[in-house]
Design a protein around this motif. Structure first.
Motif, PDB file in Angstrom:
ATOM      1  N   THR A  65       0.849  -1.191   0.000  1.00  0.00           N
ATOM      2  CA  THR A  65       0.000   0.000   0.000  1.00  0.00           C
ATOM      3  C   THR A  65       0.888   1.246   0.000  1.00  0.00           C
ATOM      4  OG1 THR A  65      -1.758  -1.128   1.215  1.00  0.00           O
ATOM      5  CG2 THR A  65      -1.811   1.278   1.196  1.00  0.00           C
ATOM      6  N   ILE A  66       0.573   2.166  -0.885  1.00  0.00           N
ATOM      7  CA  ILE A  66       1.276   3.449  -0.953  1.00  0.00           C
ATOM      8  C   ILE A  66       0.315   4.528  -0.484  1.00  0.00           C
ATOM      9  CG2 ILE A  66       2.512   5.062  -2.446  1.00  0.00           C
ATOM     10  CD1 ILE A  66       3.052   2.709  -4.331  1.00  0.00           C
ATOM     11  N   ILE A  67       0.724   5.290   0.509  1.00  0.00           N
ATOM     12  CA  ILE A  67      -0.132   6.328   1.088  1.00  0.00           C
ATOM     13  C   ILE A  67       0.494   7.695   0.820  1.00  0.00           C
ATOM     14  CG2 ILE A  67      -1.200   7.200   3.205  1.00  0.00           C
ATOM     15  CD1 ILE A  67      -0.875   4.333   4.348  1.00  0.00           C
ATOM     16  N   LEU A  68      -0.288   8.593   0.239  1.00  0.00           N
ATOM     17  CA  LEU A  68       0.144   9.973   0.034  1.00  0.00           C
ATOM     18  C   LEU A  68      -0.580  10.866   1.041  1.00  0.00           C
ATOM     19  CD1 LEU A  68       0.288  10.404  -3.864  1.00  0.00           C
ATOM     20  CD2 LEU A  68       2.193  10.517  -2.260  1.00  0.00           C
ATOM     21  N   GLU A  69       0.201  11.621   1.819  1.00  0.00           N
ATOM     22  CA  GLU A  69      -0.375  12.520   2.814  1.00  0.00           C
ATOM     23  C   GLU A  69       0.208  13.916   2.638  1.00  0.00           C
ATOM     24  OE1 GLU A  69       0.649  10.890   6.573  1.00  0.00           O
ATOM     25  OE2 GLU A  69      -0.720   9.162   6.415  1.00  0.00           O
ATOM     26  N   GLU A  70      -0.322  14.842   3.415  1.00  0.00           N
ATOM     27  CA  GLU A  70       0.259  16.184   3.477  1.00  0.00           C
ATOM     28  C   GLU A  70       0.692  16.445   4.895  1.00  0.00           C
ATOM     29  OE1 GLU A  70      -1.611  19.615   1.997  1.00  0.00           O
ATOM     30  OE2 GLU A  70      -1.922  18.819  -0.023  1.00  0.00           O
ATOM     31  N   ARG A  71       1.876  17.007   5.029  1.00  0.00           N
ATOM     32  CA  ARG A  71       2.373  17.358   6.356  1.00  0.00           C
ATOM     33  C   ARG A  71       3.033  18.729   6.255  1.00  0.00           C
ATOM     34  NH1 ARG A  71       5.788  12.947   9.486  1.00  0.00           N
ATOM     35  NH2 ARG A  71       3.723  11.962   9.314  1.00  0.00           N
ATOM     36  N   GLY A  72       2.427  19.694   6.947  1.00  0.00           N
ATOM     37  CA  GLY A  72       2.950  21.058   6.902  1.00  0.00           C
ATOM     38  C   GLY A  72       2.890  21.663   5.512  1.00  0.00           C
ATOM     39  N   GLY A  73       1.865  21.285   4.744  1.00  0.00           N
ATOM     40  CA  GLY A  73       1.703  21.819   3.398  1.00  0.00           C
ATOM     41  C   GLY A  73       2.567  21.156   2.353  1.00  0.00           C
ATOM     42  N   ALA A  74       3.370  20.150   2.749  1.00  0.00           N
ATOM     43  CA  ALA A  74       4.240  19.436   1.813  1.00  0.00           C
ATOM     44  C   ALA A  74       3.795  17.981   1.706  1.00  0.00           C
ATOM     45  CB  ALA A  74       5.691  19.505   2.275  1.00  0.00           C
ATOM     46  N   PRO A  75       3.980  17.345   0.550  1.00  0.00           N
ATOM     47  CA  PRO A  75       3.563  15.949   0.396  1.00  0.00           C
ATOM     48  C   PRO A  75       4.466  14.997   1.176  1.00  0.00           C
ATOM     49  CG  PRO A  75       4.699  16.684  -1.580  1.00  0.00           C
ATOM     50  CD  PRO A  75       4.548  17.895  -0.700  1.00  0.00           C
ATOM     51  N   LEU A  76       3.902  13.884   1.570  1.00  0.00           N
ATOM     52  CA  LEU A  76       4.638  12.834   2.289  1.00  0.00           C
ATOM     53  C   LEU A  76       4.196  11.491   1.721  1.00  0.00           C
ATOM     54  CD1 LEU A  76       6.569  12.649   4.835  1.00  0.00           C
ATOM     55  CD2 LEU A  76       4.544  11.873   6.073  1.00  0.00           C
ATOM     56  N   LEU A  77       5.170  10.615   1.461  1.00  0.00           N
ATOM     57  CA  LEU A  77       4.867   9.299   0.889  1.00  0.00           C
ATOM     58  C   LEU A  77       5.202   8.211   1.895  1.00  0.00           C
ATOM     59  CD1 LEU A  77       5.610   8.035  -2.675  1.00  0.00           C
ATOM     60  CD2 LEU A  77       6.447   6.708  -0.755  1.00  0.00           C
ATOM     61  N   LYS A  78       4.231   7.307   2.113  1.00  0.00           N
ATOM     62  CA  LYS A  78       4.465   6.122   2.941  1.00  0.00           C
ATOM     63  C   LYS A  78       4.313   4.893   2.058  1.00  0.00           C
ATOM     64  CE  LYS A  78       2.828   7.882   7.422  1.00  0.00           C
ATOM     65  NZ  LYS A  78       1.838   7.680   8.519  1.00  0.00           N
ATOM     66  N   PHE A  79       5.358   4.075   2.044  1.00  0.00           N
ATOM     67  CA  PHE A  79       5.345   2.848   1.240  1.00  0.00           C
ATOM     68  C   PHE A  79       5.304   1.672   2.213  1.00  0.00           C
ATOM     69  CE2 PHE A  79       6.786  -0.573  -1.354  1.00  0.00           C
ATOM     70  CZ  PHE A  79       6.401  -0.256  -2.653  1.00  0.00           C
TER      71      PHE A  79
END
Length: 603
Positions: A65-79
Motif C-alpha cells: 500500500t502506498i499512502i500519500l499525505e500532506e504534512r505542513g503543506g508538503a507531500p509525504l509518501l508512505k510505502f
C-alpha cells in the motif's frame, strides 16, 4: 618509524555515501523514477520471504500500500508492505551495509529465486528524491517491537523504538527534496507503479486521502470473452496501439515466457523499439537489443524471465550463456510461429508479409524454412510489372536481376520487348532473395545483369543505308573517344529513348579512378594513373543510338560536324544521368557549354 607499513593488520575500506549517491544518480540509474521500482521490489521480496519462511500471512493476504499525505503543506509518501519486517540486527546488517542484501543466503552461497533484488543498494535510490529515509519496521520474528531507522545522505543513521505500527512488515517514509515534488503526486505514482510492476503477483494499492477507497494500481490482465481477446487487450494497454496478431513465447528451458505482438503498421528498422521486459515480474528494460534478434523490429514484446541475470543497475541483462540461450530460443519461438501461421492463417500471414516486407525479407535471407514460407507472398518489380514470388518460382526461363534501380529502368523495356524476365534488385534484400530461388525451384536459372551483354538483345537498324550508319558511327565515335566510349547504332524499346549507355565493370572502375584523379594532388594522381593503366585494355563502354528514335534519325542526316558533336555530347551526358553513373567534372562542363551553344544557334 611509525605506522604499519608491512604488518598484517587489516584495514577497512571507507565509503563516501555522498559520492555513492552521486554514482547512483548520474551513472548507475538512468532516472530518479527507479526509486519506486526499488521500493516495489523490496516490498514484493518481503512478502515472498514471509510466504516462503512459513510465517502466517497478514490478514490483508499480502499486499503493498502506498499512502500519500500532506504534512505542513508538503507531500509525504508512505510505502507499506505486509512482509517479514526487520529485526534490529537485520537493520544494522542490511540497511547500513552497502552491497549487503537480505536476499542472499550466505550459508548456501546462492540467491533465492523468489526474490527480485540482489545487490543491497536499492534503498539508497530513495536519496535521489528525498534528503532523508525513514524506515519503520515490525518483524514477524519479534512482533513486540517496532523500530525506526533514519538514514541521511552523509552516511549517518539512527535506530530507535517507536509507536507500534498496526502490522508486521515495513513502512518507508519519504518527504521530497527540493525539485522532486513531482514524484509525490498520485498521477506520477500511479504511472510508475503500472510501468514497473504491472505483472507483480501482489496487489499494489494507492491511498491519497481524496478517495475513501484504496485504488488498485496493478490490475489483473484485461478481461475478454476469449484468451485471444484478453491478450490483444493486454497489448493495447501496454503499448497503446493496435496489433495484427500475437506470438506466444515460451522457453523450453524455463528461461522466459510472454507474448510478441505483431505491429499492424509498417515500422522502420531504425525506429526506437520499446518492449516490456520483466525480471521476476518487475520491469527491467524497454530495450530488447540484448535479448531479441535484430530482425524482430516489427514486434513489441512483453516478456517475463526468472532465469537471466540483471546488471547492477537492473536496467539490462548480464551477457552470459543463459542470455545467449534465451536469445536463440526466442528466435526459434518467433520463426516457428510464423511457419505455422503461413499454413493455418494465410490471410493474416499475407497481411504480415505486405506490411512488414523489409522485416520478413531480412528473416527469409537467413532462414531456409521461412524463405520457403515468405517468398511466394512477396512481390517484386520486374520487366513484366509487379509479380509475386510464387510466379518467379514457377517461371521456366532464365531470370536476370539488375543490381541497381537506374540500370533496371534503362533496360526493362528492352527485356519486355524480348519477352525476358528482368527483376529490379536495387532494393534491400531483393538480390539475396532472388539468388536463393533454387530452394523453391531447383531448376531455376538466375543471373546478374551485365550491361555489356545487352548488345545481343538489340535489333539492327532498318530503313537506313549501311553507308549512312557507318558514317554516323564513325563521326560519333571520334567525339566519344575522348570519353573512353564507342558508338553503336541499334533499335530498342522504347523508341522515345534516344540513347543507352552500357559499361563493363572494368570501365566503371576506370571511370571511378579518373574521377578520383580529378580531385587528387600530383603525387596521388600519379599513383591512380598507374591503376588506371591496368584497366584500360579491358574497359569497354558503348553508347547505343536508337535507330527508331526521331532525334537520332535526324542526327544521321546532319552534315555539320560541329552540330553533330554538340548533340552527341549532350546525348552522352543524358545517358549517364539516366543510368545514374557518376559524372566527371569535364562532362558536366561539356553539357553546359553545348546547351549554351544550342541557344546561340537558335538565336
Amino acid at each position: 618509524m611509525s605506522g604499519n607499513a608491512s604488518g598484517s593488520e587489516p584495514f577497512l575500506f571507507k565509503v563516501n555515501l555522498g559520492g555513492m549517491i552521486d554514482i547512483l544518480s548520474n551513472h548507475l540509474y538512468s532516472s530518479p523514477d527507479v526509486f519506486i521500482r526499488e521500493l516495489l521490489q523490496n516490498g514484493a521480496d518481503a512478502l515472498s520471504a514471509r510466504r516462503s519462511g512459513g510465517f502466517a500471512p497478514d490478514e490483508n493476504g499480502g499486499e503493498i500500500t502506498i499512502i500519500l499525505e500532506e504534512r505542513g503543506g508538503a507531500p509525504l509518501l508512505k510505502f507499506c508492505d505486509f512482509g517479514t519486517g526487520l529485526t534490529e540486527e537485520e537493520i544494522h546488517r542490511f540497511l547500513a551495509v552497502i552491497g549487503q542484501s537480505s536476499k542472499h543466503n550466505a550459508a548456501q552461497q546462492k540467491e533465492n529465486n523468489d526474490y527480485i533484488g540482489r545487490f543491497g543498494i536499492g534503498l539508497l535510490s530513495c536519496f535521489l528524491v528525498s534528503d532523508e529515509i525513514c524506515v519503520r519496521t515490525r518483524s514477524v520474528k519479534a512482533p513486540e517491537r517496532t523500530l525506526e531507522w533514519r538514514g541521511k545522505p552523509d552516511g549517518t543513521y539512527t535506530i530507535s523504538e517507536c509507536g507500534q505500527i498496526s502490522h508486521c512488515g515495513t513502512e518507508v517514509i519519504l518527504a521530497p527534496k527540493s525539485g522532486s515534488e513531482g514524484y509525490f503526486t498520485a498521477e506520477k505514482i500511479t504511472s510508475l507503479v503500472q510501468y514497473y510492476g504491472m505483472p507483480l503477483p501482489y496487489p499494489v494499492y494507492l491511498s491519497d486521502g481524496k478517495n475513501p477507497q484504496k485504488i488498485r494500481l496493478n490490475p489483473p490482465f484485461p478481461t475478454g470473452k476469449t484468451a485471444r481477446e484478453q491478450i490483444m487487450a493486454l497489448g493495447r494497454t501496454m503499448f497503446g496501439c493496435e496489433f495484427l496478431d500475437y506470438i506466444p513465447l515460451e522457453s523450453k528451458k524455463g528461461l522466459f515466457s510472454g507474448v510478441a505482438f505483431i505491429l499492424s503498421d509498417e515500422v522502420a528498422p531504425t525506429a526506437k523499439q520499446l518492449h516490456r521486459i520483466y525480471l521476476k515480474n518487475m520491469l527491467l528494460t524497454e530495450d530488447g537489443g540484448r535479448l531479441l534478434p535484430k530482425w524482430a523490429f516489427f514486434l513489441r514484446c512483453f516478456i517475463n524471465t526468472n532465469g537471466l541475470r540483471p546488471t547492477a543497475s537492473r536496467e539490462d541483462f548480464y551477457e552470459d550463456d543463459a542470455l545467449f540461450e534465451a536469445r536463440e530460443e526466442l528466435s526459434e519461438c518467433i520463426i516457428g510461429y510464423l511457419e505455422k501461421l503461413s499454413v493455418q492463417n494465410s490471410g493474416v500471414f499475407r497481411k504480415l508479409v505486405s506490411t512488414h516486407r523489409l522485416a520478413v525479407s531480412s528473416v527469409a535471407v537467413e532462414d531456409d524454412s521461412l524463405y520457403k514460407a515468405f517468398f511466394p507472398h512477396l512481390t517484386f518489380e520486374t520487366s513484366f510489372g509487379s509479380v509475386t514470388g510464387r510466379q518467379l518460382a514457377d517461371y521456366e526461363d532464365e531470370i536476370v536481376y539488375a543490381n541497381y534501380i537506374d540500370e533496371f529502368r534503362q533496360v526493362s523495356s528492352i527485356f519486355l520487348a524480348r519477352g525476358k524476365m528482368l527483376v529490379n534488385a536495387g532494393y534491400t534484400y531483393v538480390r539475396q532473395l532472388i539468388e536463393r530461388l533454387e530452394l523453391l525451384n531447383p531448376n531455376a536459372e538466375v543471373s546478374v545483369l551485365k550491361m555489356d551483354s545487352i548488345d545481343g538483345m538489340l535489333y539492327d537498324p532498318v530503313g537506313v543505308s549501311e553507308e549512312t550508319v557507318d558514317r554516323f558511327t564513325y563521326d560519333c565515335g571520334k567525339v566519344l573517344k575522348g570519353y573512353d566510349c564507342t558508338a553503336v547504332v541499334k533499335r530498342f524499346e522504347p523508341p522515345e529513348l534516344p540513347v543507352l549507355y552500357t559499361v563493363t565493370d572494368e570501365a566503371l572502375t576506370l571511370r571511378d579512378i579518373k574521377q578520383s584523379m580529378e580531385k587528387s594532388d600530383d603525387v596521388f594522381s600519379q599513383m591512380l594513373n598507374a591503376f588506371a593503366e591496368e584497366y584500360e585494355t579491358e574497359a569497354t563502354a558503348k553508347l547505343y543510338f536508337n535507330g527508331d528514335n526521331p532525334l537520332v534519325k535526324r542526327l544521321m542526316s546532319v552534315q555539320d560536324n560541329e552540330r553533330l558533336k554538340c548533340c552527341t555530347e549532350i546525348l552522352y551526358v543524358q545517358a549517364l544521368l539516366t543510368g545514374g553513373y557518376p559524372m566527371h567534372s569535364n562532362e558536366l562542363q561539356v553539357l553546359n557549354e553545348n546547351l549554351l551553344q544550342l541557344l546561340d544557334w537558335s538565336i
